[in-house]
Write a protein that holds these residues in place. Structure first.
Motif, mmCIF file in Angstrom:
data_model
loop_
_atom_site.group_PDB
_atom_site.id
_atom_site.type_symbol
_atom_site.label_atom_id
_atom_site.label_comp_id
_atom_site.label_asym_id
_atom_site.label_seq_id
_atom_site.Cartn_x
_atom_site.Cartn_y
_atom_site.Cartn_z
ATOM 1 N N ASP A 119 0.842 -1.223 0.000
ATOM 2 C CA ASP A 119 0.000 0.000 0.000
ATOM 3 C C ASP A 119 0.863 1.253 0.000
ATOM 4 O O ASP A 119 0.644 2.199 0.779
ATOM 5 C CB ASP A 119 -0.942 0.005 1.208
ATOM 6 N N THR A 436 -3.015 -11.817 -0.454
ATOM 7 C CA THR A 436 -3.215 -10.399 -0.159
ATOM 8 C C THR A 436 -2.202 -9.888 0.854
ATOM 9 O O THR A 436 -2.248 -8.723 1.256
ATOM 10 C CB THR A 436 -4.634 -10.145 0.391
ATOM 11 N N LEU A 438 -2.085 -10.485 3.879
ATOM 12 C CA LEU A 438 -2.655 -10.283 5.216
ATOM 13 C C LEU A 438 -2.046 -11.246 6.231
ATOM 14 O O LEU A 438 -1.866 -10.890 7.409
ATOM 15 C CB LEU A 438 -4.176 -10.456 5.172
ATOM 16 N N ASP A 441 1.248 -9.773 7.147
ATOM 17 C CA ASP A 441 1.058 -8.582 7.980
ATOM 18 C C ASP A 441 0.702 -8.956 9.418
ATOM 19 O O ASP A 441 1.212 -8.359 10.375
ATOM 20 C CB ASP A 441 -0.047 -7.698 7.391
ATOM 21 N N SER A 480 -8.260 -10.243 9.921
ATOM 22 C CA SER A 480 -8.661 -10.329 8.519
ATOM 23 C C SER A 480 -10.015 -9.643 8.288
ATOM 24 O O SER A 480 -10.231 -9.006 7.252
ATOM 25 C CB SER A 480 -8.712 -11.785 8.060
ATOM 26 N N MET A 482 -11.130 -7.057 9.902
ATOM 27 C CA MET A 482 -10.859 -5.619 9.899
ATOM 28 C C MET A 482 -10.351 -5.157 8.533
ATOM 29 O O MET A 482 -10.486 -3.992 8.167
ATOM 30 C CB MET A 482 -9.816 -5.278 10.969
ATOM 31 N N ASN A 483 -9.767 -6.092 7.777
ATOM 32 C CA ASN A 483 -9.240 -5.760 6.456
ATOM 33 C C ASN A 483 -10.121 -6.292 5.328
ATOM 34 O O ASN A 483 -9.678 -6.405 4.175
ATOM 35 C CB ASN A 483 -7.821 -6.331 6.317
#
Length: 552
Positions: A119, A436, A438, A441, A480, A482-483
């Protein structure tokens, strides 16, 4: 001026760049950089043609009606010429030459981090052991917002642009502003750039009380020294068996491969021989001293094990010194010499073919009609990566090992024990988290939040006790959601998916905090090839077949 005349002129003009390009390329490569004094008629012919090409280039540059980009034309011409040779003879322009040459160095000067741009923000994935960022206090999971006062977050910088900002001469400083979880303000760090070691032996440790493991990622300038030291350390730890991991190792320096094979083979065993034009590049390499390790060996390979990896594997297999486990190797049996040209460009020129001790050339086919660089995809589509029987053995020449076992040439090294590519279906939720980023992260956030506690207890404690945190999957699902990624339905085997998710989190944390050493120690606990190697050793299949001590 008629239309016919105009068309003819256009046709001639269209051919000029190709003719000039070929001329320049031949002149540059053959005439200027590879010329050596000789009275041989063939050499005199080359010199004469080189002079002709040089004059032609001068005329075009001086008199041609339109402007010509000589550098661009030269690049195209050289590429066109080399296209008719083998796939591994390549020209590297000056702008890329130093990066290419440095890939087999033992380090670089910089700050010592591995990062990903997520991002439009640079996120530290791991810190390189021995690098300056470790000493400064930067952590995996930190986001670098500014470099020397300039904001890099949200600026859409390429990886090469970021590397240019962070790398620099040893002793120089770079100021970075970092956003860390749970910290409201940016943290400022001043990093003094230093030599960052990039070892090619990425991991060496004892898998169990009697079995050592060594992972070699490439054959670089100091690979043998690193391997030899790792071997001696493991022997002092009680190693009786060795698992040598050459998976995804694309090769490197042939001389380093020869030295490593010398550590594992008895004195006077042939390791490899090369055949080139004339005698200059035709050599035979033998083991020159007794083996430093005489116990059972298992070598792990896959479809991306190439070149120098195949030299070591082929020598150990042909002499029945090791059991080879995995999948058919890449199949690169050509040797290149790296020639630095006057303008700092590089020519990687194939000078010989190499052969394993039994006489095998493992070079896979190339030429017209063969999609050489798409070979691995074709193996996937044909089912070869999943079923050993898909390999077309009837099309490969046969050779014999020292113990009269049949081995094959003509396209990589076929393992003694086949281990297929894992095709386990883990469902859409798992793959969405993976692709992704995630999952990465979440793991990096976990590492950052628990940094002090994890470091205080150390890697061994982490390996043994990480799974005791039974709330991991619940935490991951909340993260996940939350995203925007929801676990909408349960897979038919949710326990298996949860187990794999926890393992991937554990692997990522291990790499973030303990580098490659931690990464492989955690990864290998569930690795199917490592499991196969241990099984082979336990069954006695890898027991040495030669009396090395007598022969040595």
């Amino acid at each position: 001026m008629t239309e016919e005349k105009s068309t003819k002129e256009y046709g001639v003009k269209a051919w000029i760049p190709l003719i000039v390009g070929l001329s320049i390329g031949l002149g540059v490569i053959i005439g200027t950089h590879l010329r050596t004094p000789s009275v041989d008629n063939k050499r005199m012919t080359v010199d004469s043609n080189a002079s002709k090409f040089e004059r032609l280039l001068n005329y075009v540059d001086k008199y041609y009606v339109d402007s010509v980009d000589v550098d661009q034309l030269t690049q195209k011409a050289i590429d066109h010429i080399l296209d008719d040779l083998d796939p591994h003879t390549v020209y590297v322009p000056p702008s890329e030459a130093d990066i290419m040459a440095s890939r087999l160095d033992d380090g670089f000067e910089g700050v010592g981090i591995e990062f990903r741009v997520i991002d439009d923000t640079l996120k530290v994935v791991s810190l390189m052991p021995g690098g300056p960022s470790v000493k400064t206090g930067i952590r995996a999971g930190d986001k670098i917002i500014t470099v020397n006062g300039d904001t890099i977050a949200g600026q859409n910088f390429s990886n090469s642009q970021i590397v240019k900002k962070l790398r620099g001469k040893k002793g120089t400083k770079v100021e970075v502003g970092i956003k860390r979880r749970s910290e409201a303000e940016l943290l400022s760090f001043s990093i003094t750039r230093d030599k960052v070691p990039t070892p090619s032996v990425e991991s060496s440790y004892m898998i169990d009380e009697a079995t050592g493991y060594i992972k070699i990622s490439r054959f670089a300038t100091k690979t043998y020294d690193e391997f030899h030291n790792a071997l001696l350390n493991l022997k002092s730890d009680g190693m009786e068996n060795l698992v040598l991991d050459l998976r995804d190792n694309g090769g490197g320096f042939l001389g380093q491969a020869v030295k490593i094979a010398d550590d594992l083979l008895p004195k006077d065993d042939l390791i490899v021989y090369t055949e080139g034009k004339g005698n200059e590049f035709s050599e035979k390499e033998y083991s020159i001293r007794p083996a430093d390790f005489t116990g059972p060996i298992v070598v792990l390979v896959n479809e991306r094990s190439a070149s120098a990896s195949e030299i070591v594997t082929g020598a150990l297999q042909d002499h029945d010194r090791a059991v080879v486990v995995g999948r058919r190797t890449y199949g690169k049996g050509l040797v290149q010499r790296q020639i630095r040209l006057k303008d700092n460009s590089l020519l990687r020129l194939t000078i010989s073919r190499y052969f394993t001790p039994s006489g095998r050339s493992i070079q896979k086919p190339y030429g017209d009609g063969i999609s050489y660089n798409n070979d691995i995809n074709e193996r996937y589509e044909s089912g070869e990566l999943f079923f050993k029987d898909s390999i077309k053995l009837d099309e490969m020449p046969q050779f014999k090992t020292d113990n009269n076992r049949i081995v094959y040439g003509g396209g990589g090294i076929i393992p003694d024990n086949f281990v297929p590519l894992d095709t386990t279906s883990l469902g859409i939720y798992y793959y969405t988290l993976e692709h992704t980023d995630l999952l990465r992260d979440f793991a990096l956030n976990y590492a950052n939040d628990h940094y002090i506690n994890l470091q205080e207890h150390g890697l061994a404690h982490f390996i043994d006790n990480f799974e005791s945190d039974t709330s991991l999957i619940t935490q991951l699902e909340k993260f996940s959601e939350m995203n925007g990624v929801f676990r909408k339905s349960k897979h038919h085997n949710p326990e298996q998916i949860d187990e794999e998710l926890v393992h991937r989190i554990k692997v990522t944390i291990a790499r973030a905090l303990w580098g490659d050493e931690g990464y492989y120690q955690v990864l290998n606990t569930k690795d199917p090839m490592v499991k196969e190697a241990k099984k082979i050793i336990q069954q006695g299949v890898a027991t040495e077949t030669k009396d090395l001590k007598v022969k040595g």
